[in-house]
Design an enzyme around this catalytic site. Structure first.
Site, PDB file in Angstrom:
ATOM      1  N   GLU A  66       0.726  -0.975  -0.005  1.00 14.55           N
ATOM      2  CA  GLU A  66       0.477   0.110  -0.499  1.00 14.55           C
ATOM      3  C   GLU A  66       0.995   1.552   0.182  1.00 14.55           C
ATOM      4  O   GLU A  66       1.626   1.644   1.620  1.00 14.55           O
ATOM      5  CB  GLU A  66      -0.920  -0.105   1.545  1.00 14.55           C
ATOM      6  CG  GLU A  66      -1.789  -1.101   1.345  1.00 14.55           C
ATOM      7  CD  GLU A  66      -2.402  -0.994   0.294  1.00 14.55           C
ATOM      8  OE1 GLU A  66      -3.387  -0.249  -0.296  1.00 14.55           O
ATOM      9  OE2 GLU A  66      -3.856  -2.243   0.771  1.00 14.55           O
TER      10      GLU A  66
ATOM     11  N   CYS B 101      -2.163   8.851   3.110  1.00 12.84           N
ATOM     12  CA  CYS B 101      -2.009   8.727   1.647  1.00 12.84           C
ATOM     13  C   CYS B 101      -3.618   8.643   0.306  1.00 12.84           C
ATOM     14  O   CYS B 101      -3.274   8.829  -0.912  1.00 12.84           O
ATOM     15  CB  CYS B 101      -1.765   6.915   0.814  1.00 12.84           C
ATOM     16  SG  CYS B 101      -3.159   5.887   2.081  1.00 12.84           S
TER      17      CYS B 101
END
Ligand code: NAD
Length: 531
Positions: free
Chosen positions: A249, A283
Site C-alpha cells: 500500500e 495517502c
C-alpha cells in the site's frame, strides 16, 4: 505482549538501542522504547510459529470471540489510544477518533461477524459434464506468520486493519511500527494483551529499516507493507528474492474532479478537508483538484476563504484543526515542491509559510493555482497541506489529467448528475472512486482499499483484503473411485478418435453436431485398453 517498554528520559540507555517518540508540535522526546536487534528476529519468529500452530487449531468461533475481545479492549482504551496517537503524530484528537479508533473498532466488529462465514469451506460446482463425477471445494488456510511493516501517519488504524484479519484467519503477526510512532506501536501490543490474545500471537518489534529488512529475511508467509514508493520498491525486491508474496500500500496523488453543476459550498469544504486533514499527510489526501472553468474562480475563492479560517495548533488545543507536520524533513519536501511550482509560474493564494511561533513543524495550509504537470507538485506525492487547483475545459479533460499519473490510489467526482459521475468513475484509473465525498470509503469495512502502478498492489480491508491473509486450497473428491480415468495410459488410435468425438460432443457450435458426435465419443468412457 509486545517487546516495547516506555523509558521516559532514561539517558543511561545507549542511543542505538532505543527508538524515540517525539512530539511533532514541540520537537521534544516524550517516550523511548527498546528497539529490537536484527539478530533477535529469528527467536521472535520461532515464538510466533509456535503460537500460530496452536491458534490455527482453535475453532473459528473461538477466534471470532477473541476479535470481540479486541474490539472491547479498544473501546475501553479509546481515550488512551486517541491521546497517544495525537501526542505522537500531532493530529487533532477528533481525527484520531474518527480515522483511527473507529476504524479499528469497526474492523474487529465486522470481522468477528464475517470471518467465520468467509473461512467456511466452499463448494465449487463443476460446469463441465466430463467432471460431474467429482465434487470440489475450497478451503482457506492461514499463511503462518504475517509480517506487517507500517507507516507513521495512521499508526493505529493501518496496522490494526491488517492485524485483525490476519489473526481472524489463523495467522500470527509480527508488527514493525514506524520508528516515528513507537508509542502507538507499543500500545497495539498492550491492546492485544488486554484482549487476552495468546502470548506471542501478535508481537511488536521496534526499530527502523534494518528491522523491517530482518523481518523479510526471516521468511514470513506474507509481507504487508504500507509506506512510500521508494521503500515499497525495496520491500518488493527483498520479497522477490525469497519468493515471499506481498501486499504493498504505497503513495497516492488523488485527483478531485469538480463539475460545473456541483454544490460548490460542499465541494470546497471537501477539498479543504481532503487536502489538509492529518496536515495533508494521508495517502488519500486530495492532491490535485481539476475544476470546470466556468466555476473555477468561485470554487477557488471559497477554498481560500475556508483555508484562512482553519485554526492551527497542537492536539492539546481542542479547537485546533490542523496540527504540525511530522518532522522537519517533511516540511522541507513541501517547501521544495512549492518553490519549484512558483518558479514555473504557480501562484500561492494563501498559506505556504512556516509558523514557528506555534511550535516545531507548523506549516500554513496553502492554496495554489496556475499549476501544471511540469511541476513536481502535480506529479509526485506531496504529503503535506497543499491544495492545488487547476481549471479544465471539460469533464473529459479532467479525466485525462487525473489519469495522467503513475499513481492510482483513489479519486473523487463532484456533481449533482449521478449518471455523469458514474460514467466518469468508470473512466478513472483508481483503486476507488468516491462520488460527492473524499477518502471516507477507507472507514467502510466492506470497501476494498489499494491501488496499482506506483500506488502498489494487493488489497486491504473488505473480503478482498481478508483473502490476502489466506492460502486458497482446492480439494477434489472422485465419486467413482473404482473406475480408472479415461485420460490415463493405454493410448491408441481408437482412443484418439474417440477423444476427437468427445471434443465435438462438448464444444461443437451447434446441437446437431454435438449429438452426431455423441456415439463416437462413448469410446472415451467405455475403454477396454486402460493399463
Ligand atoms: P516509509 O516508506 O518511510 O516507511 C514505512 C515503514 O517502512 C516504516 O516502518 C519504516 O521503518 C519501514 N522501512 C523503511 N525502509 C525499510 C527497508 N529498507 N526495509 C524494510 N522496512 C523499511 O513511509 P512513511 O514515511 O512511514 O509513510 C508515508 C508514506 O506511506 C506515504 O508515501 C504515504 O502515501 C504512504 N501511505 C500509504 C497508505 C496506503 O494505504 N496506500 C497509507 C498510509 C501511508
Amino acid at each position: 505482549m509486545g517487546t516495547a517498554r516506555t523509558q521516559f528520559a532514561d539517558k543511561s540507555v545507549p542511543a542505538s538501542s532505543y527508538v524515540e517518540s517525539i512530539d511533532p508540535s514541540t520537537g521534544e522526546s516524550i517516550a523511548r522504547f527498546e528497539s529490537c536487534a536484527p539478530g533477535g528476529v529469528p527467536a521472535i519468529f520461532d515464538r510466533a510459529r509456535a503460537a500460530q500452530r496452536e491458534w490455527a487449531a482453535r475453532p473459528i468461533r473461538e477466534r471470532a470471540a477473541a476479535l470481540r475481545r479486541v474490539r472491547d479492549a479498544i473501546f475501553d482504551s479509546r481515550d488512551e489510544i486517541a491521546g497517544i496517537i495525537s501526542r505522537e503524530t500531532g493530529k487533532p484528537r477528533v481525527e484520531a477518533v474518527f480515522a483511527e479508533v473507529i476504524l479499528a473498532l469497526d474492523t474487529a466488529d465486522f470481522l468477528a461477524r464475517r470471518a467465520p462465514k468467509w473461512l467456511r469451506a466452499e463448494r465449487v460446482p463443476h460446469h463441465n459434464i466430463a467432471v460431474k463425477t467429482k465434487s470440489g471445494w475450497l478451503e482457506y488456510e492461514p499463511l503462518g506468520i504475517v509480517a506487517i511493516i507500517s507507516p507513521w501517519n495512521y499508526p493505529f488504524a493501518i496496522p490494526m486493519a491488517q492485524i485483525i484479519p490476519a489473526v481472524a484467519a489463523g495467522n500470527a503477526v509480527v508488527l514493525k511500527p514506524s520508528e516515528l510512532t513507537p508509542w502507538t506501536g507499543a500500545l497495539i501490543g498492550e491492546i492485544a494483551a488486554r484482549a487476552k490474545l495468546p502470548e506471542n500471537l501478535v508481537q511488536i518489534v521496534q526499530g527502523g529499516a534494518e528491522i523491517g529488512g530482518a523481518l523479510i529475511d526471516a521468511a514470513p508467509g506474507k509481507v504487508f507493507f504500507t509506506g512510500s514508493v521508494e521503500t515499497g520498491r525495496k520491500i518488493a525486491e527483498a520479497c522477490a528474492a525469497k519468493l515471499i508474496p506481498s501486499v504493498l500500500e504505497l503513495g497516492g496523488k488523488d485527483a478531485m474532479i469538480v463539475l460545473a453543476d456541483a454544490d460548490l459550498e460542499i465541494a470546497s469544504s471537501a477539498a479543504v478537508w481532503g487536502s489538509f486533514m492529518n496536515c495533508g499527510q494521508a495517502c488519500l489526501s486530495v492532491e490535485r483538484v481539476y475544476v470546470e472553468q466556468s466555476i473555477a474562480a468561485r470554487f477557488t475563492a471559497l477554498c481560500v476563504v475556508k483555508t484562512k479560517k482553519l485554526r492551527l495548533g497542537p492536539p492539546s488545543d481542542p479547537d485546533a484543526e490542523v496540527g504540525p507536520m511530522i518532522r522537519p524533513r517533511q516540511l522541507e519536501r513541501v517547501e521544495r515542491q512549492l518553490q519549484d511550482a512558483i518558479a514555473r509560474g504557480a501562484k500561492i493564494l494563501t498559506g505556504g509559510d512556516r509558523r514557528p511561533e506555534l511550535g516545531a513543524n507548523f506549516f500554513e495550509p496553502a492554496v495554489v493555482t496556475d499549476v501544471d504537470r511540469s511541476m513536481e507538485l502535480m506529479r509526485d506525492e506531496t504529503f503535506g497541506p497543499v491544495l492545488a487547483i487547476r481549471p479544465v475545459a471539460s469533464a473529459a479533460e479532467a479525466v485525462a489529467m487525473a489519469n495522467d499519473s503513475p499513481f492510482s490510489l483513489s479519486a473523487s467526482v463532484w456533481t449533482r448528475d449521478t449518471a455523469a459521475a458514474r460514467k466518469i468513475a468508470s473512466q478513472l484509473r483508481a483503486g476507488s472512486v468516491m462520488i460527492n465525498d473524499v477518502a471516507s470509503y477507507y472507514g467502510i469495512s466492506e470497501a476494498p482499499h489499494g491501488g496499482r502502478g506506483s500506488s502498489g498492489w494487493g488489497r486491504t480491508h473488505s473480503r478482498f483484503g481478508f483473502l490476502e491473509m489466506v492460502h486458497v486450497k482446492y480439494v477434489d473428491i472422485d465419486h467413482l473411485p473404482r473406475i480408472a480415468k479415461s485420460w490415463w495410459y493405454g493410448y491408441s488410435a481408437e482412443l484418439a478418435a474417440a477423444a476427437d468425438r468427445f471434443v465435438e460432443t462438448l464444444f461443437a457450435p451447434n446441437w446437431k453436431r454435438r449429438m452426431a458426435a455423441l456415439r463416437g465419443s462413448c469410446g472415451v468412457v467405455f475403454r477396454r485398453d486402460r493399463i
